[in-house]
Design a protein around this motif. Structure first.
Motif, short mmCIF file in Angstrom:
data_model
loop_
_atom_site.label_atom_id
_atom_site.label_comp_id
_atom_site.label_asym_id
_atom_site.label_seq_id
_atom_site.Cartn_x
_atom_site.Cartn_y
_atom_site.Cartn_z
N ALA A 92 136.05 -20.02 -33.44
CA ALA A 92 135.84 -19.21 -34.64
C ALA A 92 134.96 -19.95 -35.62
CB ALA A 92 137.18 -18.88 -35.28
N LEU A 93 135.22 -21.25 -35.79
CA LEU A 93 134.41 -22.05 -36.69
C LEU A 93 132.97 -22.09 -36.22
CD1 LEU A 93 136.54 -25.18 -37.62
CD2 LEU A 93 135.71 -23.38 -39.13
N ARG A 94 132.82 -22.20 -34.92
CA ARG A 94 131.47 -22.31 -34.37
C ARG A 94 130.66 -21.03 -34.64
NH1 ARG A 94 130.42 -24.70 -28.33
NH2 ARG A 94 128.17 -24.94 -28.46
N GLN A 95 131.34 -19.89 -34.55
CA GLN A 95 130.64 -18.64 -34.79
C GLN A 95 130.21 -18.51 -36.24
OE1 GLN A 95 133.22 -15.56 -33.42
NE2 GLN A 95 132.64 -15.82 -31.29
#
Ligand SMILES: [Zn+2]
Length: 53
Positions: free
Chosen positions: A47-50
């Motif tokens: 999620a953070l990466r997105q």
């Protein structure tokens, strides 16, 4: 500085001593959960990466 916390695999208890204070079994050094099959943070990481630019 790394923490020296250890864990009894039998009692699932965290301790700073070499042996479990409950059952006396040798406590093992905890390892980073990076390669754990139970990757609870995998979803969070993705999620953070997105959201990253
Ligand atoms: Zn124990």
């Amino acid at each position: 500085m790394r923490s020296k916390i250890k864990r009894c695999r039998t009692c699932d208890l965290y301790t700073l001593k070499d042996n479990c204070p409950i059952c006396g079994a040798p406590a093992v050094q905890t390892k980073p959960p990076r390669f754990s099959p139970e990757d609870r943070y995998g979803r969070f990481r993705r999620a953070l990466r997105q959201e990253a630019p």
